[in-house]
Design an enzyme around this catalytic site. Structure first.
Site, PDB file in Angstrom:
ATOM      1  N   ALA A   1       0.872  -1.170   0.000  1.00 32.35           N
ATOM      2  CA  ALA A   1       0.000   0.000   0.000  1.00 32.35           C
ATOM      3  C   ALA A   1       0.912   1.223   0.000  1.00 32.35           C
ATOM      4  CB  ALA A   1      -0.879  -0.018   1.235  1.00 32.35           C
TER       5      ALA A   1
ATOM      6  N   GLY B   1       0.647  -4.889   0.831  1.00 36.86           N
ATOM      7  CA  GLY B   1      -0.555  -4.922  -0.008  1.00 36.86           C
ATOM      8  C   GLY B   1      -0.322  -5.561  -1.369  1.00 36.86           C
TER       9      GLY B   1
ATOM     10  N   GLU C   1      -0.700  -9.101  -0.738  1.00 36.36           N
ATOM     11  CA  GLU C   1      -2.120  -9.326  -0.433  1.00 36.36           C
ATOM     12  C   GLU C   1      -2.976  -9.274  -1.699  1.00 36.36           C
ATOM     13  OE1 GLU C   1      -1.585  -6.278   2.644  1.00 36.36           O
ATOM     14  OE2 GLU C   1      -2.833  -7.537   3.929  1.00 36.36           O
TER      15      GLU C   1
ATOM     16  N   GLU D   1       4.808  -5.166   7.144  1.00 38.52           N
ATOM     17  CA  GLU D   1       4.113  -4.054   7.826  1.00 38.52           C
ATOM     18  C   GLU D   1       4.595  -3.854   9.248  1.00 38.52           C
ATOM     19  OE1 GLU D   1       2.628  -6.407   5.998  1.00 38.52           O
ATOM     20  OE2 GLU D   1       1.106  -5.511   4.706  1.00 38.52           O
TER      21      GLU D   1
HETATM   22  N1  CAA Z   1       4.679   3.211  -0.645  1.00 38.20           N
HETATM   23  C1  CAA Z   1       5.091   4.380  -1.172  1.00 38.20           C
HETATM   24  N2  CAA Z   1       6.238   4.513  -1.860  1.00 38.20           N
HETATM   25  C2  CAA Z   1       7.018   3.407  -2.013  1.00 38.20           C
HETATM   26  C3  CAA Z   1       6.630   2.165  -1.486  1.00 38.20           C
HETATM   27  C4  CAA Z   1       5.410   2.086  -0.779  1.00 38.20           C
HETATM   28  N3  CAA Z   1       4.944   0.929  -0.279  1.00 38.20           N
HETATM   29  N4  CAA Z   1       7.605   1.262  -1.768  1.00 38.20           N
HETATM   30  C5  CAA Z   1       8.540   1.945  -2.466  1.00 38.20           C
HETATM   31  N5  CAA Z   1       8.184   3.229  -2.609  1.00 38.20           N
HETATM   32  C6  CAA Z   1       8.925   4.307  -3.289  1.00 38.20           C
HETATM   33  C7  CAA Z   1      10.149   4.733  -2.491  1.00 38.20           C
HETATM   34  O1  CAA Z   1       9.784   5.622  -1.478  1.00 38.20           O
HETATM   35  C8  CAA Z   1      10.982   5.344  -3.571  1.00 38.20           C
HETATM   36  O2  CAA Z   1      10.508   6.629  -3.860  1.00 38.20           O
HETATM   37  P1  CAA Z   1      11.526   7.903  -3.875  1.00 38.20           P
HETATM   38  O3  CAA Z   1      12.429   7.583  -5.041  1.00 38.20           O
HETATM   39  O4  CAA Z   1      10.613   9.039  -4.113  1.00 38.20           O
HETATM   40  O5  CAA Z   1      12.240   7.889  -2.574  1.00 38.20           O
HETATM   41  C9  CAA Z   1      10.697   4.462  -4.788  1.00 38.20           C
HETATM   42  O6  CAA Z   1       9.461   3.803  -4.510  1.00 38.20           O
HETATM   43  C10 CAA Z   1      11.758   3.398  -5.018  1.00 38.20           C
HETATM   44  O7  CAA Z   1      11.899   2.673  -3.805  1.00 38.20           O
HETATM   45  P2  CAA Z   1      13.320   2.414  -3.090  1.00 38.20           P
HETATM   46  O8  CAA Z   1      14.261   3.520  -3.406  1.00 38.20           O
HETATM   47  O9  CAA Z   1      13.047   2.142  -1.651  1.00 38.20           O
HETATM   48  O10 CAA Z   1      13.769   1.095  -3.861  1.00 38.20           O
HETATM   49  P3  CAA Z   1      14.767  -0.034  -3.330  1.00 38.20           P
HETATM   50  O11 CAA Z   1      15.043  -0.905  -4.503  1.00 38.20           O
HETATM   51  O12 CAA Z   1      15.900   0.562  -2.599  1.00 38.20           O
HETATM   52  O13 CAA Z   1      13.912  -0.877  -2.232  1.00 38.20           O
HETATM   53  C11 CAA Z   1      11.931  -2.016  -1.417  1.00 38.20           C
HETATM   54  C12 CAA Z   1      12.801  -1.627  -2.645  1.00 38.20           C
HETATM   55  C13 CAA Z   1      12.695  -3.000  -0.539  1.00 38.20           C
HETATM   56  C14 CAA Z   1      10.699  -2.667  -1.963  1.00 38.20           C
HETATM   57  C15 CAA Z   1      11.598  -0.744  -0.614  1.00 38.20           C
HETATM   58  O14 CAA Z   1      11.088   0.252  -1.492  1.00 38.20           O
HETATM   59  C16 CAA Z   1      10.576  -0.968   0.472  1.00 38.20           C
HETATM   60  O15 CAA Z   1      10.913  -1.496   1.504  1.00 38.20           O
HETATM   61  N6  CAA Z   1       9.318  -0.549   0.224  1.00 38.20           N
HETATM   62  C17 CAA Z   1       8.257  -0.624   1.225  1.00 38.20           C
HETATM   63  C18 CAA Z   1       7.773  -2.045   1.422  1.00 38.20           C
HETATM   64  C19 CAA Z   1       6.680  -2.076   2.481  1.00 38.20           C
HETATM   65  O16 CAA Z   1       6.936  -1.769   3.625  1.00 38.20           O
HETATM   66  N7  CAA Z   1       5.473  -2.456   2.075  1.00 38.20           N
HETATM   67  C20 CAA Z   1       4.324  -2.491   2.968  1.00 38.20           C
HETATM   68  C21 CAA Z   1       3.529  -1.219   2.846  1.00 38.20           C
HETATM   69  S1  CAA Z   1       2.225  -1.072   4.054  1.00 38.20           S
HETATM   70  C22 CAA Z   1       1.007  -2.067   3.476  1.00 38.20           C
HETATM   71  O17 CAA Z   1       1.085  -2.628   2.419  1.00 38.20           O
HETATM   72  C23 CAA Z   1      -0.218  -2.189   4.356  1.00 38.20           C
HETATM   73  C24 CAA Z   1      -1.160  -3.284   3.944  1.00 38.20           C
HETATM   74  O18 CAA Z   1      -1.196  -4.326   4.492  1.00 38.20           O
HETATM   75  C25 CAA Z   1      -2.081  -3.079   2.872  1.00 38.20           C
END
Ligand code: CAA
Length: 258
Positions: free
Chosen positions: A66, A109, A112, A132
């Protein structure tokens, strides 16, 4: 043709293809993307020319979760009043078979959404996880329930409590994904599977999906009875007559209701 900002929508033969398209955010599922995905797949659900749907992302990310930036400053009342994520329930009510073609990250998400699909075909570079807990929350789009049903309590607890990612091979071993293919072939393989499903009788495929889903939502005796009653009801269809006649006559069936 409806205009979308966050997804690409195509038809490949009798299969609908929805590609998540927010590369700048690794396909993070913001509310607008949810609304677009749901609108696109609902239109396919009732389109007689479409017999299966494939959802995919990019080679780097199916979806990284998400949209954290959209959620970060929301309060309890914002989340509750909007019933955040409720829109995804409409996805789970689709009657048409759905396939997730997962390359790269399918996190939070994203994992999911893949699990809301009827089956997952993973590229060998896929990474699944429910991280999460690292954000001070828990899965909110059904992950604690669907992951547990898919892989069992031990693995679900492991992923949800530690936030660790698993690769395609571990995901297949755990029963989360149905097949692993080379990453560059994942969409083609999913489209092929979709085309095979779309060549069957659509109402029969929908009934089969309902019966499998009953295994998740009812007890065994109730589910078995539900399946048997659907089985009986299919004897009222032309496609059952055609399917069984074709077998007897040693030819391919020509289903009317594809
Ligand atoms: N939401 C918003 N933006 C996101 C995102 C997310 N879930 N995942 C990645 N992005 C964005 C980053 O912020 C980044 O943007 P900027 O360039 O503006 O900073 C861009 O996408 C590229 O991401 P990274 O630079 O972080 O890429 P990476 O290759 O270094 O890492 C990754 C990849 C490991 C997937 C890392 O992006 C990450 O950990 N993302 C979040 C994963 C996460 O925590 N997901 C759960 C979200 S909460 C949820 O989903 C609730 C639910 O149950 C529904």
């Amino acid at each position: 043709m409806t205009e979308y900002s966050n997804i690409l929508v195509e038809r490949r033969g009798r299969v609908g293809l929805v590609t998540l398209n927010r590369p700048e955010a690794l396909n993070a599922l913001n509310q607008a993307t949810m609304e677009e995905v749901v609108a696109a797949v609902r239109a396919m659900d009732t389109d007689p020319g479409v017999g299966a749907v494939v959802i995919t992302g990019s080679s780097k990310a199916f979806a990284a979760g998400a949209d954290i930036k959209e959620m970060a400053f929301q309060g309890y009342m914002d989340m509750y009043a909007a019933d955040w994520f409720r829109g995804w329930e409409d996805f789970t009510r689709l009657r048409i078979p759905t396939i997730a073609a997962v390359s790269g990250f399918a996190l939070g998400g994203g994992c999911e959404l893949a699990m809301m699909c009827d089956l997952i075909i993973a590229g060998d570079n896929a990474k699944f996880g429910q991280p999460e807990i690292n954000l001070g929350v828990l899965p909110g789009m059904g992950g604690s329930q669907r992951l547990t049903r898919a892989v069992g309590k031990a693995k679900a607890m492991d992923l949800i409590l530690t936030g660790r990612f698993i690769g395609a091979e571990e995901a297949e071993r755990s029963g989360l994904v149905s097949r692993v293919v080379p990453a560059e072939d994942v969409v083609d393989e999913a489209l092929k599977a979709g085309e095979i499903i779309a060549s069957k009788s659509k109402p029969v495929a929908m009934a089969a999906k309902e019966a499998v889903n009953a295994a998740f939502e009812t007890g065994l005796a109730q589910g078995v009875l539900f399946e048997r009653r659907i089985f009986h009801s299919l004897f009222a269809t032309e496609d059952q007559k055609e399917g069984m006649a074709a077998f007897t006559e040693k030819r391919q069936p020509e289903f009317k209701h594809r």
